[in-house]
Design a protein around this motif. Structure first.
Motif, PDB file in Angstrom:
ATOM      1  N   ALA A 208       6.164  10.273   1.290  1.00 41.48           N
ATOM      2  CA  ALA A 208       5.673  11.192   0.266  1.00 41.48           C
ATOM      3  C   ALA A 208       4.589  10.571  -0.610  1.00 41.48           C
ATOM      4  CB  ALA A 208       6.841  11.654  -0.612  1.00 41.48           C
ATOM      5  N   ARG A 209       4.344   9.280  -0.460  1.00 41.59           N
ATOM      6  CA  ARG A 209       3.335   8.623  -1.278  1.00 41.59           C
ATOM      7  C   ARG A 209       1.928   8.898  -0.738  1.00 41.59           C
ATOM      8  NH1 ARG A 209       5.729   2.528  -2.541  1.00 41.59           N
ATOM      9  NH2 ARG A 209       7.437   3.194  -3.913  1.00 41.59           N
ATOM     10  N   PRO A 210       0.928   8.864  -1.605  1.00 43.86           N
ATOM     11  CA  PRO A 210      -0.453   9.056  -1.142  1.00 43.86           C
ATOM     12  C   PRO A 210      -0.922   7.863  -0.329  1.00 43.86           C
ATOM     13  CG  PRO A 210      -0.419   8.411  -3.449  1.00 43.86           C
ATOM     14  CD  PRO A 210       1.015   8.650  -3.070  1.00 43.86           C
ATOM     15  N   VAL A 211      -1.949   8.078   0.460  1.00 44.26           N
ATOM     16  CA  VAL A 211      -2.478   7.014   1.314  1.00 44.26           C
ATOM     17  C   VAL A 211      -3.813   6.539   0.774  1.00 44.26           C
ATOM     18  CG1 VAL A 211      -1.274   7.886   3.329  1.00 44.26           C
ATOM     19  CG2 VAL A 211      -3.613   8.649   2.872  1.00 44.26           C
ATOM     20  N   ALA A 212      -4.152   5.291   1.092  1.00 46.85           N
ATOM     21  CA  ALA A 212      -5.446   4.736   0.703  1.00 46.85           C
ATOM     22  C   ALA A 212      -6.481   5.066   1.767  1.00 46.85           C
ATOM     23  CB  ALA A 212      -5.321   3.220   0.522  1.00 46.85           C
ATOM     24  N   GLN A 213      -7.688   4.591   1.573  1.00 45.46           N
ATOM     25  CA  GLN A 213      -8.736   4.831   2.548  1.00 45.46           C
ATOM     26  C   GLN A 213      -8.481   4.001   3.801  1.00 45.46           C
ATOM     27  OE1 GLN A 213     -12.505   4.094   0.704  1.00 45.46           O
ATOM     28  NE2 GLN A 213     -12.281   5.708  -0.826  1.00 45.46           N
ATOM     29  N   PRO A 214      -8.969   4.459   4.947  1.00 45.68           N
ATOM     30  CA  PRO A 214      -8.756   3.718   6.195  1.00 45.68           C
ATOM     31  C   PRO A 214      -9.216   2.275   6.078  1.00 45.68           C
ATOM     32  CG  PRO A 214      -9.685   5.879   6.645  1.00 45.68           C
ATOM     33  CD  PRO A 214      -9.718   5.710   5.158  1.00 45.68           C
ATOM     34  N   GLY A 215      -8.377   1.367   6.549  1.00 39.61           N
ATOM     35  CA  GLY A 215      -8.726  -0.036   6.555  1.00 39.61           C
ATOM     36  C   GLY A 215      -8.409  -0.784   5.278  1.00 39.61           C
ATOM     37  N   GLN A 216      -8.013  -0.082   4.231  1.00 36.61           N
ATOM     38  CA  GLN A 216      -7.714  -0.747   2.972  1.00 36.61           C
ATOM     39  C   GLN A 216      -6.275  -1.260   2.950  1.00 36.61           C
ATOM     40  OE1 GLN A 216      -8.620   2.212   0.036  1.00 36.61           O
ATOM     41  NE2 GLN A 216     -10.759   1.583  -0.114  1.00 36.61           N
ATOM     42  N   THR A 217      -6.062  -2.346   2.238  1.00 29.07           N
ATOM     43  CA  THR A 217      -4.712  -2.865   2.030  1.00 29.07           C
ATOM     44  C   THR A 217      -4.474  -3.030   0.543  1.00 29.07           C
ATOM     45  OG1 THR A 217      -5.420  -5.181   2.156  1.00 29.07           O
ATOM     46  CG2 THR A 217      -4.749  -4.113   4.222  1.00 29.07           C
ATOM     47  N   ILE A 218      -3.271  -2.710   0.116  1.00 25.35           N
ATOM     48  CA  ILE A 218      -2.869  -2.891  -1.278  1.00 25.35           C
ATOM     49  C   ILE A 218      -1.514  -3.579  -1.279  1.00 25.35           C
ATOM     50  CG2 ILE A 218      -2.279  -1.753  -3.453  1.00 25.35           C
ATOM     51  CD1 ILE A 218      -4.116   0.543  -2.647  1.00 25.35           C
ATOM     52  N   THR A 219      -1.413  -4.667  -1.986  1.00 22.76           N
ATOM     53  CA  THR A 219      -0.149  -5.384  -2.130  1.00 22.76           C
ATOM     54  C   THR A 219      -0.026  -5.831  -3.583  1.00 22.76           C
ATOM     55  OG1 THR A 219      -1.174  -7.497  -1.516  1.00 22.76           O
ATOM     56  CG2 THR A 219      -0.162  -6.213   0.259  1.00 22.76           C
ATOM     57  N   THR A 220       1.067  -6.518  -3.878  1.00 23.39           N
ATOM     58  CA  THR A 220       1.210  -7.144  -5.189  1.00 23.39           C
ATOM     59  C   THR A 220       1.618  -8.596  -4.999  1.00 23.39           C
ATOM     60  OG1 THR A 220       3.511  -6.430  -5.393  1.00 23.39           O
ATOM     61  CG2 THR A 220       1.839  -5.006  -6.366  1.00 23.39           C
ATOM     62  N   SER A 221       1.326  -9.406  -5.996  1.00 22.39           N
ATOM     63  CA  SER A 221       1.617 -10.830  -5.946  1.00 22.39           C
ATOM     64  C   SER A 221       2.459 -11.239  -7.147  1.00 22.39           C
ATOM     65  CB  SER A 221       0.312 -11.631  -5.935  1.00 22.39           C
ATOM     66  OG  SER A 221       0.556 -13.007  -6.142  1.00 22.39           O
ATOM     67  N   MET A 222       3.400 -12.149  -6.910  1.00 24.92           N
ATOM     68  CA  MET A 222       4.212 -12.709  -7.986  1.00 24.92           C
ATOM     69  C   MET A 222       3.692 -14.069  -8.442  1.00 24.92           C
ATOM     70  SD  MET A 222       6.503 -10.477  -8.653  1.00 24.92           S
ATOM     71  CE  MET A 222       6.961  -8.916  -7.865  1.00 24.92           C
ATOM     72  N   ALA A 223       2.525 -14.492  -7.938  1.00 29.42           N
ATOM     73  CA  ALA A 223       1.993 -15.806  -8.299  1.00 29.42           C
ATOM     74  C   ALA A 223       1.793 -15.931  -9.805  1.00 29.42           C
ATOM     75  CB  ALA A 223       0.686 -16.066  -7.559  1.00 29.42           C
ATOM     76  N   GLN A 224       1.402 -14.845 -10.452  1.00 29.82           N
ATOM     77  CA  GLN A 224       1.276 -14.807 -11.906  1.00 29.82           C
ATOM     78  C   GLN A 224       2.294 -13.840 -12.507  1.00 29.82           C
ATOM     79  OE1 GLN A 224      -2.891 -14.834 -13.442  1.00 29.82           O
ATOM     80  NE2 GLN A 224      -3.452 -14.556 -11.284  1.00 29.82           N
ATOM     81  N   GLY A 225       3.349 -13.564 -11.760  1.00 28.20           N
ATOM     82  CA  GLY A 225       4.333 -12.588 -12.185  1.00 28.20           C
ATOM     83  C   GLY A 225       5.117 -13.026 -13.407  1.00 28.20           C
ATOM     84  N   LYS A 226       5.630 -12.044 -14.128  1.00 24.00           N
ATOM     85  CA  LYS A 226       6.456 -12.270 -15.315  1.00 24.00           C
ATOM     86  C   LYS A 226       7.694 -11.369 -15.228  1.00 24.00           C
ATOM     87  CE  LYS A 226       3.477 -14.955 -17.581  1.00 24.00           C
ATOM     88  NZ  LYS A 226       2.949 -14.578 -18.905  1.00 24.00           N
TER      89      LYS A 226
END
Length: 230
Positions: free
Chosen positions: A141-159
């Motif tokens: 049910a979530r929207p999609v990004a443009q073809p070829g795009q990637t979205i993630t998150t990082s905890m390297a600076q997480g709080k």
């Protein structure tokens, strides 16, 4: 840096479910790629702003203790479930599993339906929200990004914040940095945060619900840093 104030919610209208708010935040991340300036206008108002002081009660938790990479660098269901098995029956374990779960669920392309179903079956608490029990449906049910795009998150600076903690239940807020096409952006301006409620069932931490709560700026400016975040 000036910021637009979040609009107060209209209390005369029905309040959307927490996973609808999660979907809205994912929509915002997609919009970031094509129109960064719209991010501030579209960011949803927080559900609540709570006392910024962590209140862990079942185990001492301080700076430099919580591992933000319990599941390792992989974003697979297998790595996440392995992390669930490693998370100890302590507040620290709840924090670390929260970070692992949020890192897994905030990725695009979305996890395969089979993986999502396995995570729901293994990690959803007995009294979890319907959306947590059907993660495959939630992702579809979530929207999609443009073809070829990637979205993630990082905890390297997480709080993180420990909102509450008891022997068999914990509520943890975690902020992570948005990563678009492999490039992390400034967490003060492009961070996301969620609060996860966990319960100890059948010898492991399980998740009963996930929802937005604190504004990301508060989490990044006042939260406790992870060590070893990925």
């Amino acid at each position: 840096m000036s910021r637009r104030s979040a609009e107060l919610p209209d209390t005369t209208k029905p309040t959307p479910g927490p996973w609808l708010k999660v979907a809205l935040i994912i929509t915002i991340l997609v919009v970031l790629v094509v129109a960064v300036a719209s991010w501030y206008a579209l960011r949803p108002a927080p559900q609540a702003v709570v006392d910024p002081t962590p209140t862990a009660t079942s185990a001492p938790v301080g700076p430099g203790l919580a591992n933000g990479c319990l599941a390792g660098p992989d974003r697979t269901a297998a790595a996440l479930i392995a992390a669930q098995g490693k998370a100890p029956h302590t507040t620290l374990g709840a924090i670390e599993l929260t970070a692992a779960f949020l890192r897994w669920q905030a990725q695009y392309p979305f996890p395969p339906a089979g993986d999502s179903g396995l995570v729901s079956k293994t990690m959803a608490a007995a009294k979890a929200t319907p959306d947590m029990k059907d993660l495959a449906g939630t992702f579809s049910a979530r929207p999609v990004a443009q073809p070829g795009q990637t979205i993630t998150t990082s905890m390297a600076q997480g709080k993180y914040f420990v909102e509450s903690a008891e022997a068999d239940q914990a509520q943890i807020t975690v902020g992570s940095t948005v990563v678009i096409n492999g490039t992390a952006v400034d967490p003060q301006n492009r961070g996301v945060s969620f609060t996860v409620t966990l319960v100890w069932e059948s010898g492991v931490w399980k998740i009963s619900k996930m929802e937005p709560s604190r504004v990301p700026d508060q989490v990044f400016s006042q939260g406790t840093s992870f060590v070893g975040g990925c």
